[in-house]
Scaffold this active site. Structure first.
Site, PDB file in Angstrom:
ATOM      1  N   TRP A  11       0.861  -1.180   0.000  1.00  0.00           N
ATOM      2  CA  TRP A  11       0.000   0.000   0.000  1.00  0.00           C
ATOM      3  C   TRP A  11       0.899   1.232   0.000  1.00  0.00           C
ATOM      4  O   TRP A  11       2.029   1.199   0.495  1.00  0.00           O
ATOM      5  CB  TRP A  11      -0.999  -0.010   1.160  1.00  0.00           C
ATOM      6  CG  TRP A  11      -0.483   0.177   2.567  1.00  0.00           C
ATOM      7  CD1 TRP A  11      -0.245  -0.815   3.482  1.00  0.00           C
ATOM      8  CD2 TRP A  11      -0.188   1.423   3.241  1.00  0.00           C
ATOM      9  NE1 TRP A  11       0.195  -0.274   4.668  1.00  0.00           N
ATOM     10  CE2 TRP A  11       0.230   1.093   4.553  1.00  0.00           C
ATOM     11  CE3 TRP A  11      -0.228   2.761   2.873  1.00  0.00           C
ATOM     12  CZ2 TRP A  11       0.604   2.061   5.501  1.00  0.00           C
ATOM     13  CZ3 TRP A  11       0.149   3.731   3.818  1.00  0.00           C
ATOM     14  CH2 TRP A  11       0.555   3.371   5.102  1.00  0.00           C
ATOM     15  N   GLU A  71       6.218   9.987  13.946  1.00  0.00           N
ATOM     16  CA  GLU A  71       6.546   9.163  12.768  1.00  0.00           C
ATOM     17  C   GLU A  71       7.549   9.874  11.860  1.00  0.00           C
ATOM     18  O   GLU A  71       8.428   9.240  11.281  1.00  0.00           O
ATOM     19  CB  GLU A  71       5.278   8.853  11.956  1.00  0.00           C
ATOM     20  CG  GLU A  71       4.272   7.953  12.658  1.00  0.00           C
ATOM     21  CD  GLU A  71       4.673   6.485  12.672  1.00  0.00           C
ATOM     22  OE1 GLU A  71       5.703   6.122  12.092  1.00  0.00           O
ATOM     23  OE2 GLU A  71       3.934   5.701  13.295  1.00  0.00           O
ATOM     24  N   GLU A 106       8.012   2.114   7.550  1.00  0.00           N
ATOM     25  CA  GLU A 106       7.759   3.219   8.478  1.00  0.00           C
ATOM     26  C   GLU A 106       7.657   4.550   7.721  1.00  0.00           C
ATOM     27  O   GLU A 106       6.911   5.438   8.116  1.00  0.00           O
ATOM     28  CB  GLU A 106       8.881   3.313   9.520  1.00  0.00           C
ATOM     29  CG  GLU A 106       8.839   2.239  10.583  1.00  0.00           C
ATOM     30  CD  GLU A 106       7.635   2.368  11.509  1.00  0.00           C
ATOM     31  OE1 GLU A 106       7.050   3.455  11.584  1.00  0.00           O
ATOM     32  OE2 GLU A 106       7.287   1.362  12.141  1.00  0.00           O
ATOM     33  N   HIS A 122       4.310   6.021   6.971  1.00  0.00           N
ATOM     34  CA  HIS A 122       3.421   6.505   8.027  1.00  0.00           C
ATOM     35  C   HIS A 122       3.433   8.024   8.138  1.00  0.00           C
ATOM     36  O   HIS A 122       2.392   8.672   8.090  1.00  0.00           O
ATOM     37  CB  HIS A 122       3.784   5.860   9.374  1.00  0.00           C
ATOM     38  CG  HIS A 122       3.750   4.365   9.324  1.00  0.00           C
ATOM     39  ND1 HIS A 122       4.252   3.569  10.317  1.00  0.00           N
ATOM     40  CD2 HIS A 122       3.270   3.521   8.373  1.00  0.00           C
ATOM     41  CE1 HIS A 122       4.071   2.298   9.992  1.00  0.00           C
ATOM     42  NE2 HIS A 122       3.495   2.248   8.812  1.00  0.00           N
ATOM     43  N   GLU A 177       6.653  -0.639  19.319  1.00  0.00           N
ATOM     44  CA  GLU A 177       5.793  -0.926  18.162  1.00  0.00           C
ATOM     45  C   GLU A 177       4.370  -1.225  18.636  1.00  0.00           C
ATOM     46  O   GLU A 177       3.395  -0.828  17.994  1.00  0.00           O
ATOM     47  CB  GLU A 177       6.320  -2.112  17.353  1.00  0.00           C
ATOM     48  CG  GLU A 177       7.657  -1.864  16.665  1.00  0.00           C
ATOM     49  CD  GLU A 177       7.553  -1.049  15.378  1.00  0.00           C
ATOM     50  OE1 GLU A 177       6.468  -0.547  15.029  1.00  0.00           O
ATOM     51  OE2 GLU A 177       8.587  -0.922  14.705  1.00  0.00           O
ATOM     52  N   THR A 181       2.720   2.105  19.572  1.00  0.00           N
ATOM     53  CA  THR A 181       2.257   2.891  18.416  1.00  0.00           C
ATOM     54  C   THR A 181       1.043   2.215  17.763  1.00  0.00           C
ATOM     55  O   THR A 181       0.149   2.902  17.277  1.00  0.00           O
ATOM     56  CB  THR A 181       3.365   3.092  17.352  1.00  0.00           C
ATOM     57  OG1 THR A 181       3.973   1.848  17.087  1.00  0.00           O
ATOM     58  CG2 THR A 181       4.414   4.067  17.805  1.00  0.00           C
ATOM     59  N   ASP A 214       0.475  -1.963  10.095  1.00  0.00           N
ATOM     60  CA  ASP A 214       1.935  -2.076   9.915  1.00  0.00           C
ATOM     61  C   ASP A 214       2.630  -2.251  11.264  1.00  0.00           C
ATOM     62  O   ASP A 214       3.503  -3.109  11.429  1.00  0.00           O
ATOM     63  CB  ASP A 214       2.508  -0.796   9.270  1.00  0.00           C
ATOM     64  CG  ASP A 214       2.378  -0.798   7.745  1.00  0.00           C
ATOM     65  OD1 ASP A 214       1.715  -1.703   7.208  1.00  0.00           O
ATOM     66  OD2 ASP A 214       2.953   0.107   7.112  1.00  0.00           O
ATOM     67  N   GLU A 215       2.226  -1.423  12.217  1.00  0.00           N
ATOM     68  CA  GLU A 215       2.875  -1.478  13.540  1.00  0.00           C
ATOM     69  C   GLU A 215       2.650  -2.848  14.174  1.00  0.00           C
ATOM     70  O   GLU A 215       3.523  -3.370  14.865  1.00  0.00           O
ATOM     71  CB  GLU A 215       2.344  -0.384  14.483  1.00  0.00           C
ATOM     72  CG  GLU A 215       2.290   1.033  13.920  1.00  0.00           C
ATOM     73  CD  GLU A 215       3.627   1.650  13.569  1.00  0.00           C
ATOM     74  OE1 GLU A 215       4.620   0.912  13.444  1.00  0.00           O
ATOM     75  OE2 GLU A 215       3.679   2.884  13.408  1.00  0.00           O
ATOM     76  N   HIS A 267       5.167  -5.172  12.749  1.00  0.00           N
ATOM     77  CA  HIS A 267       6.500  -4.863  13.292  1.00  0.00           C
ATOM     78  C   HIS A 267       6.646  -5.385  14.726  1.00  0.00           C
ATOM     79  O   HIS A 267       7.671  -5.932  15.107  1.00  0.00           O
ATOM     80  CB  HIS A 267       6.744  -3.349  13.290  1.00  0.00           C
ATOM     81  CG  HIS A 267       6.711  -2.748  11.922  1.00  0.00           C
ATOM     82  ND1 HIS A 267       6.602  -1.401  11.708  1.00  0.00           N
ATOM     83  CD2 HIS A 267       6.778  -3.316  10.691  1.00  0.00           C
ATOM     84  CE1 HIS A 267       6.594  -1.167  10.405  1.00  0.00           C
ATOM     85  NE2 HIS A 267       6.683  -2.315   9.769  1.00  0.00           N
TER      86      HIS A 267
HETATM   87 FE   LIG Z   1       6.453   0.512  13.412  1.00  0.00          FE
HETATM   88 FE   LIG Z   2       5.205   3.919  12.344  1.00  0.00          FE
END
Ligand SMILES: [Fe+2]
Ligand SMILES: [Fe+2]
Length: 362
Positions: A61, A104, A142, A145, A195, A198, A227-228, A231
């Site tokens: 994405w 971010e 990252e 973001h 992570e 967030t 995404d976080e 991670h």
């Molecule tokens: Fe992250």
């Molecule tokens: Fe992030």
């Protein structure tokens, strides 16, 4: 020559070329054992990089997928509709979103830090080993973001972008010290925690955005939280591998870190005027339930369960004590957090003016 002198001569006698090379490599590090351990599971890191990080290019994405398309003929209508939704976002939600975005956007700081963890560095900038591939792949994700949130805020027209950008520049200039001390174990405990923090924060902003009536922002924050979440899983699984190989070393570092607080990455943020900007932002986040002291305690609780500290066997007596100390922490933190949050709620939260939203209060 006495036997003792002979022994000492043997100990300092020249070694083979390979041994010397090995010794030089080892002495480069403050934590040679930790480096050895994390090198030992490099195949797992490769696998994680391929499995857990999204593919790049067309399969990933990109910020543009969630923004008005300025190349289309109907861009003006798209933008109008986008801004119409952005207008529904309440100021306190907006402040938390801006704080998250500033955090971010300080990504250069975090990539720099990742490269200080011994054994995880990318000495050439395009090094093809497992850890360097991981660190660049993570950074590339990252990077989306801050990019997406920045564009959302700019196009939404709700905040003073100049003040926001000043804050980002100050934050990158100030840096940030997570207390990792170049130690990869510390680094992974920190990132496992952070992570997840967030993920919680972006997830809660998504929820608020939906309540406020901005479906675009809700989707944006949910994508980032996703995404976080990946991670978080990756860093926690790196810790699994450390625990399998060096449980005592891991517990030692974890307990030492938890004697203090896990610091938040944007603690040194400033807009150049408000000396309490970070504290005020954190208070608004707490007031909205985006990220609270209870979350802090619960993240710790989650990690202890995730790594199954309670049932960890084969520990030294010293580590056993440290493990007990760790296992007692969440309950203690929760009690303190509940008490302080109840008090704040009873007294009512103070509102602060934020330059980010042209001096309006939140
Ligand atoms: Fe992250
Ligand atoms: Fe992030």
């Amino acid at each position: 020559m006495t036997p003792k002198e002979l022994e000492s001569m043997k100990a300092t006698a020249p070694k083979s070329k390979e041994e010397v090379t090995k010794e030089i490599a080892r002495s480069r590090y403050l934590y040679p054992k930790h480096v050895e351990v994390i090198r030992d599971f490099e195949p797992f890191v490769d696998e994680t990089t391929d499995k857990m990080l999204l593919e790049t290019g067309e399969n990933a994405w990109q910020p543009q997928d969630y923004l008005p398309d300025m190349t289309r003929e109907d861009w003006a209508e798209q933008l109008k509709e986008f801004r119409g939704q952005a207008e529904c976002v309440q100021d306190d939600t907006l402040v938390v979103l801006i704080g998250d975005m500033v955090t971010e956007e300080a990504l250069p700081t975090y990539q720099t830090l990742l490269n200080t963890f011994e054994g995880c560095d990318d000495p050439n900038g395009d090094t093809q080993n497992s850890w360097a591939r991981w660190s660049r792949g993570w950074t590339s994700e990252e990077n989306r973001h801050g990019d997406l949130l920045n564009k959302y805020l700019y196009l939404g027209g709700r905040c003073d972008m100049r003040k926001v950008e000043e804050t980002i520049q100050h934050l990158i200039t100030s840096g940030f010290n997570p207390g990792a001390e170049q130690d990869p174990y510390r680094g992974f405990v920190y990132t496992s925690f952070q992570e997840r923090a967030t993920k919680i924060s972006h997830g809660n902003v998504a929820r608020l955005a939906k309540q406020n009536g901005d479906a675009n922002l809700a989707k944006i924050c949910a994508m980032i939280a996703g995404d976080e979440g990946r991670h978080e899983k990756a860093y926690q699984s790196f810790c699994d591998k450390v625990i399998e190989r060096d449980p005592d070393g891991f517990i030692d570092v974890f307990a030492d870190m938890m004697k203090g607080q896990i610091v938040m990455p944007a603690e040194l943020m400033t807009d150049g005027n408000d000396p309490k900007l970070y504290d005020n932002f954190a208070t608004v986040a707490q007031k909205l339930g985006v990220y609270t002291a209870i979350d802090y305690a619960e993240i710790l609780e989650f990690l202890l369960q995730r790594w199954d500290l309670e049932n960890m066997t084969g520990l030294s007596a010293e580590s056993d004590e440290k493990r007990d100390f760790l296992c007692r922490l969440p309950a203690r933190y929760k009690k303190l957090a509940t008490r302080s949050m109840n008090k704040a709620e009873k007294e009512g939260y103070e509102s602060f003016p934020f330059s980010w939203i042209k001096g309006r209060t939140a």
